[in-house]
Design an enzyme around this catalytic site. Sequence first.
Site, mmCIF file in Angstrom:
data_model
loop_
_atom_site.group_PDB
_atom_site.id
_atom_site.type_symbol
_atom_site.label_atom_id
_atom_site.label_comp_id
_atom_site.label_asym_id
_atom_site.label_seq_id
_atom_site.Cartn_x
_atom_site.Cartn_y
_atom_site.Cartn_z
ATOM 1 N N GLN A 57 63.737 62.174 16.899
ATOM 2 C CA GLN A 57 65.188 61.988 16.918
ATOM 3 C C GLN A 57 65.895 63.228 16.372
ATOM 4 O OE1 GLN A 57 67.055 59.096 17.987
ATOM 5 N NE2 GLN A 57 68.592 60.724 17.928
ATOM 6 N N SER B 82 68.519 48.029 9.232
ATOM 7 C CA SER B 82 67.353 48.491 9.989
ATOM 8 C C SER B 82 66.395 47.337 10.229
ATOM 9 C CB SER B 82 66.631 49.598 9.212
ATOM 10 O OG SER B 82 67.458 50.731 9.108
ATOM 11 N N CYS C 290 72.291 57.889 16.635
ATOM 12 C CA CYS C 290 71.009 57.922 17.367
ATOM 13 C C CYS C 290 70.836 56.721 18.289
ATOM 14 C CB CYS C 290 69.856 58.042 16.395
ATOM 15 S SG CYS C 290 69.583 56.578 15.405
ATOM 16 N N LEU C 291 71.662 55.696 18.121
ATOM 17 C CA LEU C 291 71.629 54.478 18.934
ATOM 18 C C LEU C 291 70.348 53.667 18.653
ATOM 19 C CD1 LEU C 291 72.868 55.905 22.353
ATOM 20 C CD2 LEU C 291 74.225 55.127 20.412
ATOM 21 N N SER D 40 61.752 49.389 21.066
ATOM 22 C CA SER D 40 62.316 50.728 21.223
ATOM 23 C C SER D 40 62.833 50.913 22.641
ATOM 24 C CB SER D 40 61.243 51.778 20.935
ATOM 25 O OG SER D 40 61.643 53.022 21.441
ATOM 26 N N THR D 41 63.977 51.539 22.765
ATOM 27 C CA THR D 41 64.473 51.946 24.081
ATOM 28 C C THR D 41 64.260 53.445 24.254
ATOM 29 O OG1 THR D 41 66.147 50.209 24.040
ATOM 30 C CG2 THR D 41 66.515 52.019 25.582
ATOM 31 N N ARG D 42 64.947 54.253 23.433
ATOM 32 C CA ARG D 42 64.943 55.699 23.619
ATOM 33 C C ARG D 42 63.593 56.341 23.342
ATOM 34 N NH1 ARG D 42 69.762 53.732 23.222
ATOM 35 N NH2 ARG D 42 68.693 52.349 21.775
ATOM 36 N N THR D 43 62.935 55.914 22.267
ATOM 37 C CA THR D 43 61.660 56.567 21.930
ATOM 38 C C THR D 43 60.641 56.288 23.021
ATOM 39 O OG1 THR D 43 62.238 56.253 19.621
ATOM 40 C CG2 THR D 43 59.956 56.846 20.096
HETATM 41 N N1 CP Z 1 67.181 56.140 18.456
HETATM 42 C C1 CP Z 1 66.054 55.441 18.710
HETATM 43 O O1 CP Z 1 64.953 55.742 18.193
HETATM 44 O O2 CP Z 1 66.208 54.428 19.597
HETATM 45 P P1 CP Z 1 65.108 53.333 19.912
HETATM 46 O O3 CP Z 1 64.812 52.616 18.617
HETATM 47 O O4 CP Z 1 65.713 52.464 20.968
HETATM 48 O O5 CP Z 1 63.864 54.046 20.394
#
Ligand code: CP
Length: 312
Positions: free
Chosen positions: A120, A228, A266-267, A57-60
């Site tokens: 998200q 996914s 959401c990237l 994960s980056t954003r989470t």
């Molecule tokens: N959008 C999102 O959840 O990104 P990550 O999987 O990088 O956390």
Amino acid sequence: FAPRHLLSIADLTPAEFTTLVRNAASHKRDIKSGSISRNLQGSLSGKTVAMMFSKRSTRTRISTEGAVVQLGGHPMFLGKDDIQLGVNESLYDTAVKSPIWQTFDGAGDQRSVRQFHPLQIIADFLTIYENFPSHASAGLSSLGLNGLKIAWVGDANNVLFDMAIAAAKMGVDLAVATPKGYEIPPAMLQIIEQARSGAPSPGKLTQTNVPEEAVKDADILVTDTWVSMGQEKEKAERMRAFQGFQITSELAKRGGAKPNWKFMHCLPRHPEEVSDEVFYSNRSLVFPEAENRLWAAISALEAFVVNKGKIE
Ligand code: CP
């Protein structure tokens, strides 16, 4: 003490979801202007928040760690290779008191956690709220977004499920275009239908296999990965099935999206899902959307950790 969980937007009433988004907006305003509300300041001081992740994960990860720090706590990131999770110790024994984690929607007792993506979707609706502010005046159970239309073009995945639940609760119409065989599963449609039945003015959900039909009159075009995590073996088959589902300006024009349509994702993003000319254009909200993960995480931490599930 039995903690209240946030596994899905389905766990929230329309008023609670509205409050989480509004609180995220107000914390964003305050913190960016150099202040923080008295309730929040130091609210996790002296506390360690265990963040258990069993996938990349980056954003989470970044937004949750950042949110814990903003509230004065200590985030402890525990990746699947750092601890005994699932290898030498059960999820239950490992996670009895951890408030936040993210896992695969894979086997056994981890399945339910990753079928949705509520943080998200709080961030996404904050982004929509900020960019479509001129809609009908809102009450306590609504963000005033009634009548907006989102077109989701791509795979019916966990992000879409929570987006559909939130859209139903907020009176936002959602048109979903997937290839044949990749539609929203019937069990998920039932959950979305329940969300509609509990909403004061529910948004409509429609499904099609024709991207142009979904895009018609849409205010916002959205997509996500076609493959996914956990579906890597299906990659070649999915790439074939999703041909024609890339979001482009040409698709928006052909389908008849609204003139000022915006794009969200959401990237992380892959080029087959959306063309560069859309992704990097001024229609694209993807980077503010990613930033809003931080404010969504602060709002959720406040409600579910600091206030132990009381959303006000
Ligand atoms: N959008 C999102 O959840 O990104 P990550 O999987 O990088 O956390």
